[in-house]
Scaffold this motif. Sequence first.
Motif, PDB file in Angstrom:
ATOM      1  N   PHE A 204       0.828  -1.196   0.000  1.00  0.00           N
ATOM      2  CA  PHE A 204       0.000   0.000   0.000  1.00  0.00           C
ATOM      3  C   PHE A 204       0.868   1.253   0.000  1.00  0.00           C
ATOM      4  CE2 PHE A 204      -2.732  -3.196   1.837  1.00  0.00           C
ATOM      5  CZ  PHE A 204      -3.981  -2.905   1.310  1.00  0.00           C
ATOM      6  N   ILE A 205       0.335   2.295  -0.601  1.00  0.00           N
ATOM      7  CA  ILE A 205       0.854   3.648  -0.419  1.00  0.00           C
ATOM      8  C   ILE A 205      -0.298   4.443   0.193  1.00  0.00           C
ATOM      9  CG2 ILE A 205       2.566   3.621  -2.271  1.00  0.00           C
ATOM     10  CD1 ILE A 205      -0.020   5.577  -3.411  1.00  0.00           C
ATOM     11  N   PHE A 206       0.022   5.621   0.679  1.00  0.00           N
ATOM     12  CA  PHE A 206      -1.001   6.484   1.261  1.00  0.00           C
ATOM     13  C   PHE A 206      -0.966   7.805   0.535  1.00  0.00           C
ATOM     14  CE2 PHE A 206      -0.044   3.306   4.301  1.00  0.00           C
ATOM     15  CZ  PHE A 206      -1.235   3.035   4.922  1.00  0.00           C
ATOM     16  N   ILE A 207      -2.126   8.293   0.163  1.00  0.00           N
ATOM     17  CA  ILE A 207      -2.261   9.584  -0.500  1.00  0.00           C
ATOM     18  C   ILE A 207      -3.041  10.483   0.444  1.00  0.00           C
ATOM     19  CG2 ILE A 207      -3.197  10.815  -2.491  1.00  0.00           C
ATOM     20  CD1 ILE A 207      -2.833   8.214  -4.104  1.00  0.00           C
ATOM     21  N   LEU A 208      -2.524  11.691   0.657  1.00  0.00           N
ATOM     22  CA  LEU A 208      -3.223  12.629   1.533  1.00  0.00           C
ATOM     23  C   LEU A 208      -4.423  13.193   0.793  1.00  0.00           C
ATOM     24  CD1 LEU A 208      -0.695  14.838   3.525  1.00  0.00           C
ATOM     25  CD2 LEU A 208      -2.016  12.891   4.284  1.00  0.00           C
ATOM     26  N   LEU A 209      -5.596  12.818   1.252  1.00  0.00           N
ATOM     27  CA  LEU A 209      -6.843  13.343   0.694  1.00  0.00           C
ATOM     28  C   LEU A 209      -7.543  14.097   1.811  1.00  0.00           C
ATOM     29  CD1 LEU A 209      -8.065  10.223  -1.320  1.00  0.00           C
ATOM     30  CD2 LEU A 209      -6.807  12.215  -2.167  1.00  0.00           C
ATOM     31  N   ASP A 210      -7.733  15.390   1.638  1.00  0.00           N
ATOM     32  CA  ASP A 210      -8.310  16.244   2.679  1.00  0.00           C
ATOM     33  C   ASP A 210      -7.535  16.096   3.988  1.00  0.00           C
ATOM     34  OD1 ASP A 210     -10.315  17.203   0.959  1.00  0.00           O
ATOM     35  OD2 ASP A 210     -11.573  15.457   1.400  1.00  0.00           O
ATOM     36  N   ALA A 211      -6.215  16.060   3.880  1.00  0.00           N
ATOM     37  CA  ALA A 211      -5.283  15.956   5.017  1.00  0.00           C
ATOM     38  C   ALA A 211      -5.383  14.625   5.764  1.00  0.00           C
ATOM     39  CB  ALA A 211      -5.463  17.127   5.974  1.00  0.00           C
ATOM     40  N   ILE A 212      -6.010  13.629   5.158  1.00  0.00           N
ATOM     41  CA  ILE A 212      -6.140  12.305   5.771  1.00  0.00           C
ATOM     42  C   ILE A 212      -5.358  11.305   4.920  1.00  0.00           C
ATOM     43  CG2 ILE A 212      -7.730  10.450   6.390  1.00  0.00           C
ATOM     44  CD1 ILE A 212      -9.882  12.669   6.713  1.00  0.00           C
ATOM     45  N   PRO A 213      -4.400  10.575   5.525  1.00  0.00           N
ATOM     46  CA  PRO A 213      -3.675   9.557   4.756  1.00  0.00           C
ATOM     47  C   PRO A 213      -4.609   8.411   4.380  1.00  0.00           C
ATOM     48  CG  PRO A 213      -2.666   9.915   6.936  1.00  0.00           C
ATOM     49  CD  PRO A 213      -3.934  10.688   6.891  1.00  0.00           C
ATOM     50  N   THR A 214      -4.873   8.284   3.087  1.00  0.00           N
ATOM     51  CA  THR A 214      -5.818   7.296   2.583  1.00  0.00           C
ATOM     52  C   THR A 214      -5.051   6.185   1.878  1.00  0.00           C
ATOM     53  OG1 THR A 214      -7.393   9.099   2.265  1.00  0.00           O
ATOM     54  CG2 THR A 214      -7.875   7.009   1.155  1.00  0.00           C
ATOM     55  N   PRO A 215      -5.267   4.912   2.285  1.00  0.00           N
ATOM     56  CA  PRO A 215      -4.499   3.812   1.688  1.00  0.00           C
ATOM     57  C   PRO A 215      -5.005   3.439   0.298  1.00  0.00           C
ATOM     58  CG  PRO A 215      -6.023   2.952   3.316  1.00  0.00           C
ATOM     59  CD  PRO A 215      -6.149   4.449   3.355  1.00  0.00           C
ATOM     60  N   PHE A 216      -4.058   3.105  -0.571  1.00  0.00           N
ATOM     61  CA  PHE A 216      -4.338   2.584  -1.906  1.00  0.00           C
ATOM     62  C   PHE A 216      -3.444   1.379  -2.131  1.00  0.00           C
ATOM     63  CE2 PHE A 216      -5.927   6.846  -2.298  1.00  0.00           C
ATOM     64  CZ  PHE A 216      -6.969   6.765  -3.213  1.00  0.00           C
ATOM     65  N   ARG A 217      -4.035   0.273  -2.571  1.00  0.00           N
ATOM     66  CA  ARG A 217      -3.244  -0.925  -2.876  1.00  0.00           C
ATOM     67  C   ARG A 217      -2.468  -0.688  -4.172  1.00  0.00           C
ATOM     68  NH1 ARG A 217      -2.640  -5.974  -1.391  1.00  0.00           N
ATOM     69  NH2 ARG A 217      -4.390  -6.004   0.045  1.00  0.00           N
ATOM     70  N   VAL A 218      -1.183  -1.005  -4.135  1.00  0.00           N
ATOM     71  CA  VAL A 218      -0.317  -0.853  -5.301  1.00  0.00           C
ATOM     72  C   VAL A 218      -0.430  -2.108  -6.158  1.00  0.00           C
ATOM     73  CG1 VAL A 218       2.050  -0.533  -6.096  1.00  0.00           C
ATOM     74  CG2 VAL A 218       1.277   0.619  -4.009  1.00  0.00           C
ATOM     75  N   ILE A 219      -0.861  -1.918  -7.401  1.00  0.00           N
ATOM     76  CA  ILE A 219      -0.912  -3.027  -8.354  1.00  0.00           C
ATOM     77  C   ILE A 219       0.445  -3.165  -9.031  1.00  0.00           C
ATOM     78  CG2 ILE A 219      -1.934  -3.844 -10.507  1.00  0.00           C
ATOM     79  CD1 ILE A 219      -4.540  -2.463  -9.607  1.00  0.00           C
ATOM     80  N   ASP A 220       1.037  -2.018  -9.396  1.00  0.00           N
ATOM     81  CA  ASP A 220       2.336  -2.045 -10.068  1.00  0.00           C
ATOM     82  C   ASP A 220       3.022  -0.701  -9.855  1.00  0.00           C
ATOM     83  OD1 ASP A 220       4.386  -3.095 -11.731  1.00  0.00           O
ATOM     84  OD2 ASP A 220       3.556  -2.028 -13.450  1.00  0.00           O
TER      85      ASP A 220
END
Length: 159
Positions: A39-55
């Motif tokens: 996973f990586i985390f992207i700050l969305l509205d100052a909240i670290p939101t997890p996203f599964r890395v496919i590649d």
Amino acid sequence: MIDPKDIIQIGSLVRTHGKAGEMQCRTINTYWEEADADFIFILLDAIPTPFRVIDWRSKGEDLLLTLKGVSDENQALRLVGNDVYMLRRDIVAEDEAVLCWQDLVGYSLNGCTIVQIDDSTANILAQLEDGRLIPLHEDLITDINHNSRTITMNLPDGL
């Protein structure tokens, strides 16, 4: 919720890459190169939101990311402009430590507290509580004591 101390920034999403949702991440360090992360985390509205890395793959000094749930250019465009983070534990083994400049906020330098770190350029600056700006460079730092939260530097005259 993810504690901000548990993540470290690896870059920012700067643009889409192609039509299938792939995005270009402008990296600010090389931590990701040896990371073992699902996973990586992207700050969305100052909240670290997890996203599964496919590649992920490198493109020069940048990184091209394909994330689960981001399958077209429009979805990717909504994420462009946000910062990208990884869990510190995914970057190094548990017995190692990753220290970034931002971790030094609150440390004491020459009797003053560091209140802010400006790492927006190649010249990293520590802003002290008295308003002074001190260049942070590995060649100038002689010691960092994490227990007492102090930094000792060999600074040129005038600083």
